[in-house]
Design a protein around this motif. Structure first.
Motif, mmCIF file in Angstrom:
data_model
loop_
_atom_site.group_PDB
_atom_site.id
_atom_site.type_symbol
_atom_site.label_atom_id
_atom_site.label_comp_id
_atom_site.label_asym_id
_atom_site.label_seq_id
_atom_site.Cartn_x
_atom_site.Cartn_y
_atom_site.Cartn_z
ATOM 1 N N VAL A 168 -32.016 -26.143 -73.649
ATOM 2 C CA VAL A 168 -30.929 -25.169 -73.722
ATOM 3 C C VAL A 168 -29.964 -25.584 -74.823
ATOM 4 C CG1 VAL A 168 -28.952 -24.208 -72.472
ATOM 5 C CG2 VAL A 168 -31.130 -24.581 -71.271
ATOM 6 N N LEU A 169 -29.727 -24.683 -75.771
ATOM 7 C CA LEU A 169 -28.766 -24.975 -76.846
ATOM 8 C C LEU A 169 -27.357 -24.638 -76.379
ATOM 9 C CD1 LEU A 169 -30.506 -23.467 -80.013
ATOM 10 C CD2 LEU A 169 -30.303 -25.891 -79.401
ATOM 11 N N PRO A 170 -26.355 -25.463 -76.724
ATOM 12 C CA PRO A 170 -24.987 -25.158 -76.296
ATOM 13 C C PRO A 170 -24.452 -23.920 -76.998
ATOM 14 C CG PRO A 170 -24.997 -26.975 -77.867
ATOM 15 C CD PRO A 170 -26.443 -26.665 -77.575
ATOM 16 N N GLY A 171 -23.460 -23.289 -76.373
ATOM 17 C CA GLY A 171 -22.785 -22.174 -77.024
ATOM 18 C C GLY A 171 -21.733 -22.716 -77.992
ATOM 19 N N ALA A 172 -21.280 -21.881 -78.926
ATOM 20 C CA ALA A 172 -20.275 -22.336 -79.913
ATOM 21 C C ALA A 172 -19.011 -22.816 -79.199
ATOM 22 C CB ALA A 172 -19.948 -21.199 -80.877
ATOM 23 N N ASN A 173 -18.687 -22.192 -78.047
ATOM 24 C CA ASN A 173 -17.459 -22.570 -77.323
ATOM 25 C C ASN A 173 -17.580 -23.896 -76.585
ATOM 26 O OD1 ASN A 173 -16.374 -20.241 -78.160
ATOM 27 N ND2 ASN A 173 -16.842 -19.109 -76.271
ATOM 28 N N ARG B 286 -29.049 -19.839 -85.454
ATOM 29 C CA ARG B 286 -28.240 -20.600 -84.489
ATOM 30 C C ARG B 286 -28.385 -22.109 -84.710
ATOM 31 N NH1 ARG B 286 -24.045 -21.648 -82.659
ATOM 32 N NH2 ARG B 286 -23.895 -22.690 -80.656
ATOM 33 N N ILE B 287 -29.564 -22.559 -85.090
ATOM 34 C CA ILE B 287 -29.749 -24.001 -85.353
ATOM 35 C C ILE B 287 -28.936 -24.392 -86.590
ATOM 36 C CG2 ILE B 287 -31.435 -25.765 -86.066
ATOM 37 C CD1 ILE B 287 -33.386 -24.599 -84.098
ATOM 38 N N ASP B 288 -28.946 -23.543 -87.602
ATOM 39 C CA ASP B 288 -28.143 -23.837 -88.807
ATOM 40 C C ASP B 288 -26.670 -23.948 -88.427
ATOM 41 O OD1 ASP B 288 -30.493 -23.632 -90.170
ATOM 42 O OD2 ASP B 288 -30.141 -21.579 -90.878
ATOM 43 N N ASN C 18 -27.735 -20.468 -75.334
ATOM 44 C CA ASN C 18 -26.639 -20.072 -74.437
ATOM 45 C C ASN C 18 -25.661 -19.132 -75.127
ATOM 46 O OD1 ASN C 18 -27.327 -21.328 -72.100
ATOM 47 N ND2 ASN C 18 -25.746 -22.902 -72.170
ATOM 48 N N ASP C 19 -25.483 -19.330 -76.445
ATOM 49 C CA ASP C 19 -24.521 -18.523 -77.176
ATOM 50 C C ASP C 19 -24.864 -17.038 -77.054
ATOM 51 O OD1 ASP C 19 -22.218 -19.168 -78.512
ATOM 52 O OD2 ASP C 19 -23.063 -18.612 -80.453
ATOM 53 N N ARG C 20 -26.150 -16.751 -77.009
ATOM 54 C CA ARG C 20 -26.596 -15.380 -76.931
ATOM 55 C C ARG C 20 -26.651 -14.880 -75.483
ATOM 56 N NH1 ARG C 20 -29.594 -11.518 -79.785
ATOM 57 N NH2 ARG C 20 -28.525 -12.258 -81.625
ATOM 58 N N TRP C 21 -26.970 -15.789 -74.569
ATOM 59 C CA TRP C 21 -27.304 -15.365 -73.203
ATOM 60 C C TRP C 21 -26.188 -15.528 -72.188
ATOM 61 C CZ3 TRP C 21 -31.519 -12.695 -71.722
ATOM 62 C CH2 TRP C 21 -32.544 -12.586 -72.659
ATOM 63 N N VAL C 22 -25.288 -16.487 -72.405
ATOM 64 C CA VAL C 22 -24.232 -16.668 -71.411
ATOM 65 C C VAL C 22 -23.015 -15.918 -71.926
ATOM 66 C CG1 VAL C 22 -22.878 -18.348 -70.101
ATOM 67 C CG2 VAL C 22 -25.198 -18.917 -70.814
ATOM 68 N N GLY C 23 -22.897 -14.663 -71.531
ATOM 69 C CA GLY C 23 -21.888 -13.791 -72.141
ATOM 70 C C GLY C 23 -20.735 -13.510 -71.222
ATOM 71 N N THR C 24 -19.912 -12.569 -71.655
ATOM 72 C CA THR C 24 -18.708 -12.237 -70.891
ATOM 73 C C THR C 24 -19.046 -11.662 -69.519
ATOM 74 O OG1 THR C 24 -18.746 -10.274 -72.220
ATOM 75 C CG2 THR C 24 -17.037 -11.886 -72.733
ATOM 76 N N THR D 2 -35.468 -15.604 -76.395
ATOM 77 C CA THR D 2 -34.706 -16.726 -75.815
ATOM 78 C C THR D 2 -33.962 -17.461 -76.921
ATOM 79 O OG1 THR D 2 -36.624 -18.181 -75.962
ATOM 80 C CG2 THR D 2 -36.244 -17.102 -73.824
ATOM 81 N N LEU D 3 -34.588 -17.528 -78.087
ATOM 82 C CA LEU D 3 -33.947 -18.103 -79.275
ATOM 83 C C LEU D 3 -34.064 -17.075 -80.396
ATOM 84 C CD1 LEU D 3 -32.822 -20.669 -80.777
ATOM 85 C CD2 LEU D 3 -35.175 -21.079 -81.477
#
Ligand SMILES: Nc1nc2c(ncn2[C@@H]2O[C@H](COP(=O)(O)OP(=O)(O)OP(=O)(O)O)[C@@H](O)[C@H]2O)c(=O)[nH]1
Length: 380
Positions: free
Chosen positions: A138-143, A355-357, A171-177, A285-286
């Motif tokens: 799981v990649l972290p979100g920007a926040n 997102r990796i960049d 997560n940045d894409r999937w864990v939203g508001t 997913t990515l």
């Protein structure tokens, strides 16, 4: 395919629990009870419904400074996992590897435990077993901040080369508001990811009618993932209408002439193709540039009557053109009682991933001493 599940840290353990809960609700089997979780100094209460207490390993007891995880400290997690590896090793004995096709290590790449202990574990598992060791990361979100980005950037350099392939979830894409409003902000995302993993890897092998002429087997998945690197999973489904659905409504008007048979075949092809197209356009997913994939696999699942050979061939050809890739495998997962037709697409070794960049850039700008991001010119 049969894969042992090993969850690391908070996220990894929660995801393994979610995969098990979806397994228990349905008829797809992935791990056949071969699962365990590893965490650092975190007492596991009754938070997991589907992982027996004795299958949790807690390491780091001798490190007084840690309680409730390592709080993002990847180096400390590496040190603890190395020192306490014998405890993990003992727990691995409960896993019957000879009956399995490989392992799936499930972890967050932004957490200290997940990224640090995860890297040590993948390395050791590769030394211990001659079967593939895959990672679900799981990649972290920007926040989640600079430290999580730094951990993830480092694990992309350590875990990814060590694993046979790393399936990523952003997560940045999937864990939203919308999810933030939920009681558990991660729950919807975890269920989505767990369900895709099961649809891709797990089959209903208790039911012989589930093995069709085009059914994919584990070797097809292993071959697709063999280039290593990072992978992404797409998914789309369509509900069948009552009384036959997806393709039959057209058949019902077009029965009879040879001309109509041809139209019917074209419809099969068109419908299947549009489902596959949707699975790539829906959130992967990515998120990635689809044409950068080295290998692709598509699995169509649904009632056997709805899965036509013509549809497969055309979906395969369309994917080959779309991804610019020669190696596209397509197969089915017949599910006689299903009321949906679904497509799961696996894009292996994708190389163009914005997102990796962005994570790598955030990691470069992160100043560990101040726990803040430096201005871009200061970080170069
Ligand atoms: N998808 C998903 N992400 C999660 C979940 N819990 C935390 N995260 C993310 O994972 C990262 C933190 O990882 P954790 O698993 O909490 O940490 P850990 O690996 O246990 O490591 P430490 O807490 O540092 O010891 C952050 O990027 C969070 O946004 C979850 O249940 N699902």
């Amino acid at each position: 395919m049969k894969l042992a599940l090993v969850g690391i840290g908070g996220t990894g353990s929660r995801l393994v629990d979610t995969i098990r809960s979806i397994e228990a609700e349905g008829d797809r089997q992935l791990c056949y009870g071969n699962l365990m979780t590893v965490d650092i100094s975190r007492t596991v209460g009754d938070e997991f419904d589907h992982i027996p207490q004795e299958q949790h390993v807690t390491i780091g007891d001798t490190h007084r400074e840690v309680e409730d995880g390592v709080d993002g400290d990847q180096d400390l997690a590496v040190e603890i996992a190395r020192t306490d590896f014998p405890e993990i090793h003992r727990a691995l004995d409960s896993i019957t590897m000879r009956k399995l096709d490989g392992m799936l290590v499930v972890t967050s790449l932004g957490g200290g435990t997940g990224s640090g202990a995860g890297a040590v574990l993948v390395e050791r598992l590769q030394e211990m077993y001659d079967k593939p060791v895959y990672v679900l990361g799981v990649l972290p979100g920007a926040n989640d901040g600079g430290e999580a980005a730094l951990n993830a950037a480092r694990s992309l350099r350590s875990i990814v080369p060590a694993a046979d392939s790393t399936l990523l979830f952003d997560n940045d894409r999937w864990v939203g508001t919308e999810a933030e409003a939920a009681e558990d902000p991660y729950e919807p995302a975890n269920r989505e990811l767990a369900s895709r993993v099961l649809k891709l890897f797990a089959r209903d092998d208790a039911d012989p009618s589930s093995i069709g002429a085009n059914t994919l087997d584990s070797s097809d998945i292993i071959r697709t993932l063999s280039p290593g690197g990072v992978a992404s999973i797409g998914y789309a489904a369509t509900e069948l209408e009552d009384g036959g659905g997806f393709l039959s409504w057209l058949r019902s008007i077009l029965v009879g002439s040879r001309e109509n048979e041809t139209t019917d075949e074209r419809t099969d092809a068109g419908k299947t193709q549009s489902l596959v197209r949707q699975s790539l356009n829906s959130q992967l997913t990515l998120p990635c540039e689809v044409s950068s994939a080295e290998r692709v696999l598509v699995v169509l699942s649904g009632p056997p009557d709805e899965l036509s050979r013509r549809g497969f061939e055309s979906a395969r050809q369309w994917l080959e053109e779309e991804t610019d890739t020669v190696e596209v495998l397509a197969g089915d997962d017949p599910r006689p009682d299903s009321s949906t037709v679904a497509a799961v697409v696996l894009l292996a070794n994708v190389t163009e991933v914005p997102r990796i960049d962005a994570i790598q850039q955030q990691a470069v700008e992160y100043d560990r001493d101040t726990d803040e991001l430096r201005a871009p010119e200061e970080s170069t």
